[in-house]
Structure formats: structure tokens, C-alpha cells
Design an enzyme around this catalytic site. Structure first.
Site, short mmCIF file in Angstrom:
data_model
loop_
_atom_site.label_atom_id
_atom_site.label_comp_id
_atom_site.label_asym_id
_atom_site.label_seq_id
_atom_site.Cartn_x
_atom_site.Cartn_y
_atom_site.Cartn_z
N LYS A 90 0.74 -1.28 0.36
CA LYS A 90 -0.17 0.30 0.28
C LYS A 90 0.93 0.97 0.08
CE LYS A 90 -4.11 -1.66 0.37
NZ LYS A 90 -4.93 -1.74 -1.10
N GLU A 112 -9.86 6.36 2.75
CA GLU A 112 -10.85 5.43 3.49
C GLU A 112 -9.25 4.28 3.98
OE1 GLU A 112 -9.69 5.86 -0.01
OE2 GLU A 112 -9.16 3.35 -0.35
N SER A 378 1.46 -9.85 -1.12
CA SER A 378 1.30 -8.15 -1.09
C SER A 378 1.43 -7.60 0.78
CB SER A 378 0.06 -8.26 -1.44
OG SER A 378 -0.97 -8.88 -0.90
#
Lengths: 394, 260
Positions: A90, A112, A378
Site C-alpha cells: 500500500k 478510506e 502483498s
């Protein structure tokens, strides 16, 4: 050559666009006009690359997972996004967007978050740059993900509970968009996935594309070829998968496999397998594939993994699905949890449950022994320990 | 094609126009037409009936909650058109439908426009259907059925874009009092007045109405100084959440329109 990228009108085939109320139009239009120029500026690139290297810790390793390879009878590499600062892919996007927001002259950041990973990654870069940060998070998720809420607060972010609708990720996204409508001038919205109105899906994909850019170079060094046979990545909104697929899209011989969360089973009524269960629709500003009722009301999805618990997928994924450039499959909670445990036992790596969905698909594939497979790991599983403990009675 | 009631209203009526928004299926599944009738009787000039959506991102808490309740009550686009079958037997004032694009897309855009025409609905307001998509994909569906699409503009909308919206509009243009979600009070500051004046001086082909943040007699009157009138939503929907709401409608409208 097929075109898998966005066209000048913001569409990937039938999907994408900017289905936004007029209140958001000036912001989105301004972003659309400037994002590519800013991203191509040498000074921007220099700062972005420097932060990816010195702050995020890139390049992330491409690790030959020998014991997994042995188990599956082929060659499996793990792209270690879990080793990034804050523990997941991220941050690649939030570093990019914070630099962009600075150049757009914005003084306030909103975001968000579902599980809290994107919220943490946003709070992190805001602390780094000394910019005010407000994160919207569903009331239900705030309770489920207390450590990430604490991380965001520790880094100075304000966490606002989304109390509307189902009080989860999609409602947090609605609240962030409402905030942006009410604060159009000073605020930049850092969307965490390849979703939202154009140019967000393209912009986020470009920031995440560093994953596949590095993978090509690393494969060249390790195998003598830049391209593998298979690339696997999990899909919620789809940002790690898009980053992992990005630089392989035009190599048609590379098989791209996107793994969705089947939850308790595709037909159980508790699932997040969007391409199987969804239909074409519009949510959060783009036309894509969406889980919904026949009347067009958005359905609340379910997955044991909070990061895959989203009722849509990014428009570029919808396009890759429709034109069959990538294969979309699904993995249940049970299968993912077992794959997470297996990875811990065989490789000494505890994966995020999201990433464990991608690992679980190895079990379903048939290999001859000669393939090269890259799985995007990830994120790391620290945030999921409580879920692993409960599931395996550890 | 019959004379469009909406155009006829703007042409005929002097003085400020009052439009009222409410959500279909709220507070009760069958309250839609009863509320509409009470509003016409009380003197509302036209109506905007909302069809509910699970993710109403341009709306503040009051309209969000009404949408959620309406969905729990079982309201759908299909059912709304069923309820509106008798609309023109019971109402003479213009009626618009307002809601988000996804329910329209699932119902079918062409079918939606046709159902509007059949029911005697003059137009629709779909805040998340932007001009580019409307013009490229759906304009003909609307015009072939004689249904008008109402566009929104905000203080940040450029003059060039306003001109383009003016060209595509047939009915009126919906001026947002500020860039905001629904249900906030209109700030009658210099900035807002400057924006209203700027729009007035553009001399658009279409009349304008102000919406979002109009909640009482004072803000209604202020809005009417600059435009043909105003739209009241959240303040009215709040009344519908109270006991004996049908009896309160008359007083609410008369109070808004009174000149005292």
C-alpha cells in the site's frame, strides 16, 4: 497489439469513466489534467525513487521459495512486498500520492481504509511530510482492527468512524467522498486501490507498477528471462495485482491469475468473489463489475480477509476479465488460511491473509516442473495474528 | 407530445417556485403518493421524488437515513413506477425523479426513460451521471421519451462548462448553494451571493433553481432573489420522520412560502 491501458476518455474498454457528482468534477478534472505531467517531472521522479529506496526499503526482494517449489514441483518466486515499510504494498501508492498532493498545493489529506493497511500507509506519509491526515474507517472495522487504529493515531492522523450503511470499507469510501465534496479546495483524497473515478485507477496502477518493474529485472538476473510463465496476485479492489501485472500485460504469453476471496464459498451468500457474483455497474465513481441486487443496490461482501472485503474490482481488472487477458479465480477462507500456515511452516514467512489467497491457488494448478511462477506476497501477516490464532487454535 | 408541465410552469408562474424533495418509500413503503398529494395541496410548485440507493455519496445524514429506511421497507425502482401508475390521476404539478445512476443502469436506462414518460414524470436528476457520459451514451434515450435531464452546477463549475450544461439542459439548471453534501445550512455569505450574481449575469437560456442547504423561509427567500426559486430536501425529509407527518406538511409548506 491489444491495449490494456486507459484511453483518453478514462475508459478501459467498457469500464472506468468518472461517474461523479458535479461537486467533485473540478477536483477530478484538475487531477486528470496534471497527474501525468507531475509524475513525469524529473524532480518528482527523483524524490519518489529516493523515498521508495530509503524510506520504503525498495527494491523488495524476489525470493526463490525452495520448499514451496519442491512441494508444488515447479519454481516459485515470492515478490516480497511484505518487507516494505508498514508491511504491505500500500505504501508505494501513498508515497506517490503525497508527493503529488504537495505539488497540487493541497494542505489536507483524506483516505478510506478497511483493514487499516491503507490508512496506516497514508498516516505514515502524512507524518513524513507534516500534512494533516483524516482517515475514514467503518465503525465495525475500527473495532476489528484496533492495532492499526492505534498506529494511525500514533502518527497523528484523525480516525473518523463511518457510521452509515454497513459501517465497513464501502461506507468509509462514501464518507471520504462526502468529505471531499465538502472540502474541495484544500484537500486531496488518497484512494487506496485501483478504484474510483478516472484518473485514480490509472494513477494508482502506475504507482504500484514498481512491483512488476522490479520483478522483471530480478527475474532476468535470476533466471535469464524477464518474463515468468505465471503471475499470481490476490484481488480486493486490485492494487497489488495491478502493480504485479502492469509490466507483463503486453507479454501475452505470461499467464496472469487474479485470486478473489470466495469467503465461505461462492454460493454461500458470504463471499467477495466479484467477477463470479457481480454484474456491470457503477460504484465510487467508476463503471466496473460490482456485487449488487437485481435492483442495483450494492451488496456487502464477506471474506475472512478484511483487505479483500470489497464489493467491486477496479475497472482495469474488469476489462482484463472481460477480454480474458487475466484469469479470475477464487479461494475460500479455509483454503487461504491453510496456505498461510503452509507458507509459515515451509518458508518461515507469515503472509497476510490477503496474500495467502494467492498462495492457495498454487494448490489448484498443474505444473510440469519447468514453469517459473511469481506470487505477489502483498503483505505480512502480523496484522492477522489474532485471526490465525483463533482459526488454528494456536 | 403533451406540453411539458415543467416548462409550462416556469413560463407561466410569476414569483418564487418551491420544489420539494422526498424519498420514495419513506417513512412507509406506500407513503410516496400520499406525501406527493399533500405537497401539491399545500402549494408546492413541483416535486423531486428520490429513489433510494445503498451508497448515496452526495447526501448528508438525513437523506442517507431516509434512503436506508426506504430500502429496508422494500422500495425499488420497479415498485416506484408501479406506485406512480396513478400519478397523473392524482397530481397536476410537475414531478421529477432523483437518484443515483446504478439503480437506473440495472433497471435499464432506455426502460427507465420510457417508464418515466408512461408515468407522466417530466424529468430526472442523477447527480453521478456526468455530462460526458450523458451526452455520449444516454442523451437520445432521454430526448426520445421527452424526459428532461437536470444538471447540477457548483461555485467551482467553470463558465465554459456552465454554457455547455445550458445547451444540454431543457427545464432548469440546479445550482448548488455551495460545494457540499445535502442537509447543510445555506451560508449567505458574500462568496455565495457573488456566485449567484455571476450565474444571473450569464443570462442562461434555462432558468435556475437553488438547492442543497435551503431549509427555511429566510434561505428560500434569499435564493429566490437570484433565481426562479429553490429546492428543499433534508429539512422536509426530517418532518417525515416525525409522528403524524402527513398533517404537518401543510404547515411546513405554508411557512416556507409565507411573506411575513
Amino acid at each position: 497489439m491489444n491495449n490494456y491501458q486507459v484511453n483518453e476518455n478514462g475508459y478501459y474498454g467498457d469500464f472506468g469513466g468518472a461517474y461523479i457528482p458535479e461537486m467533485l468534477y473540478p477536483n477530478i478534472e484538475y487531477l486528470r489534467q496534471h497527474y501525468l505531467n507531475i509524475m513525469h517531472e524529473p524532480a518528482f521522479q527523483a524524490e519518489f525513487q529516493q523515498l521508495l529506496r530509503d524510506y520504503v526499503g525498495r527494491p523488495s526482494p524476489l525470493f526463490l521459495a525452495e520448499r514451496l517449489s519442491e512441494k508444488y514441483g515447479t519454481t516459485v518466486y515470492l515478490k516480497r512486498e511484505d518487507l516494505n515499510h508498514t508491511g504491505a504494498h500500500k505504501i508505494n501508492n501513498t508515497v506517490g500520492q503525497i508527493l503529488l498532493a504537495e505539488r497540487l498545493g493541497k494542505k489536507r489529506i483524506i483516505a478510506e481504509t478497511g483493514a487499516g493497511q491503507h490508512g496506516v500507509a497514508t498516516a505514515t506519509v502524512c507524518a513524513l511530510k507534516g500534512i494533516e491526515c483524516v482517515v475514514y474507517m467503518g465503525e465495525v472495522d475500527i473495532e476489528r482492527q484496533a492495532p492499526n487504529v492505534a498506529r494511525m493515531k500514533m502518527m497523528g492522523a484523525t480516525v473518523i468512524p463511518a457510521t452509515s450503511g454497513s459501517k465497513t470499507l464501502k461506507d468509509a469510501t462514501n464518507e471520504a467522498m462526502r468529505d471531499w465534496i465538502n472540502n474541495p479546495l484544500d484537500t486531496h483524497y488518497i484512494i487506496g486501490s485501483v478504484v474510483g473515478p478516472h484518473p485514480y485507477p490509472d494513477m494508482v496502477a502506475r504507482f504500484q507498477s514498481v512491483i512488476s518493474e522490479e520483478t522483471r529485472k530480478q527475474l532476468q538476473e535470476k533466471t535469464g528471462s524477464e518474463t515468468p510463465d505465471y503471475v499470481l496476485a490476490c484481488v480486493g479492489g486490485g492494487s497489488n495485482a495491478m502493480g504485479m501485472f502492469y509490466h507483463f500485460l503486453d507479454d501475452e504469453q505470461v499467464k496472469l491469475i487474479a485470486i478473489e476471496a470466495a469467503g465461505k464459498g461462492v454460493d454461500s451468500g458470504e463471499s467477495a468473489a466479484t467477477t463470479l457474483l457481480g454484474k456491470e455497474g457503477v460504484l465510487h465513481g467508476s463503471r466496473s463489475i460490482l456485487m449488487q441486487t437485481p435492483d442495483g443496490q450494492v451488496v456487502e461482501p464477506y471474506s475472512i480477509s478484511a483487505g479483500l472485503d470489497y464489493p467491486g474490482i477496479g475497472p482495469q481488472h474488469a476489462h482484463l476479465f472481460k477480454v480474458k487477458r487475466a484469469e479470475y479465480v477464487s479461494i475460500t477462507d479455509e483454503e487461504a488460511m491453510q496456505a498461510g500456515l503452509l507458507c509459515a511452516r515451509l518458508e518461515g514467512i507469515i503472509p497476510a491473509i490477503e496474500s495467502a489467497h494467492a498462495l492457495a491457488y498454487l494448490e489448484k494448478m498443474n505444473f510440469t516442473g519447468k514453469e517459473t511462477v511469481v506470487v505477489c506476497l502483498s503483505g505480512r501477516g502480523d496484522k492477522d495474528l489474532a485471526t490465525y490464532m483463533k482459526f488454528f487454535d494456536l | 407530445m403533451p406540453v411539458n408541465r415543467l416548462n409550462e410552469l416556469f413560463a407561466r408562474k410569476n414569483g418564487p417556485l418551491l420544489s420539494i424533495y422526498f424519498t420514495a418509500g419513506y417513512p412507509e413503503i406506500d407513503s410516496t403518493l400520499k406525501i406527493a398529494e399533500a405537497l401539491e395541496k399545500a402549494g408546492a410548485d413541483f416535486l423531486e421524488i428520490g429513489f433510494p440507493y445503498s451508497d448515496p455519496l452526495a447526501d448528508g445524514p438525513v437523506i442517507q437515513q431516509s434512503s436506508q429506511k426506504a430500502l429496508e421497507n422494500g422500495m425499488t425502482v420497479e415498485l416506484l413506477f408501479e406506485q406512480l401508475k396513478d400519478l397523473r390521476k392524482r397530481l397536476t404539478i410537475p414531478v421529477l425523479l432523483m437518484g443515483y445512476f446504478n439503480p437506473v443502469l440495472q433497471y435499464g436506462v432506455e426502460k427507465f426513460c420510457k417508464s418515466c414518460a408512461d408515468a407522466g414524470v417530466e424529468g430526472v436528476i442523477v447527480p453521478d451521471l456526468p455530462m460526458y457520459e450523458y451526452e455520449g451514451m444516454y442523451k437520445d434515450c432521454f430526448s426520445n421519451n421527452g424526459v428532461t435531464n437536470i444538471f447540477l452546477i457548483t461555485p467551482q463549475t467553470s463558465d465554459e462548462r456552465i454554457r455547455k450544461i445550458d445547451q444540454l439542459s431543457k427545464g432548469f439548471i440546479y445550482l448548488l448553494s455551495s460545494s457540499s453534501t445535502t442537509g447543510k445550512n445555506l451560508a449567505l455569505n458574500d462568496e455565495a451571493e457573488h456566485y449567484f450574481s455571476r450565474i444571473r449575469e450569464m443570462n442562461l437560456n434555462n432558468p435556475t433553481m437553488i438547492g442543497f442547504g435551503i431549509s427555511d423561509r429566510e434561505s428560500f427567500r434569499k435564493a429566490a432573489e437570484y433565481t426562479r426559486g429553490a429546492i428543499v430536501g433534508s429539512a422536509f425529509v426530517r418532518i417525515l420522520g416525525e409522528d403524524n407527518y402527513l398533517e404537518k406538511i401543510d404547515g411546513f409548506i405554508r411557512n416556507l412560502k409565507s411573506n411575513d
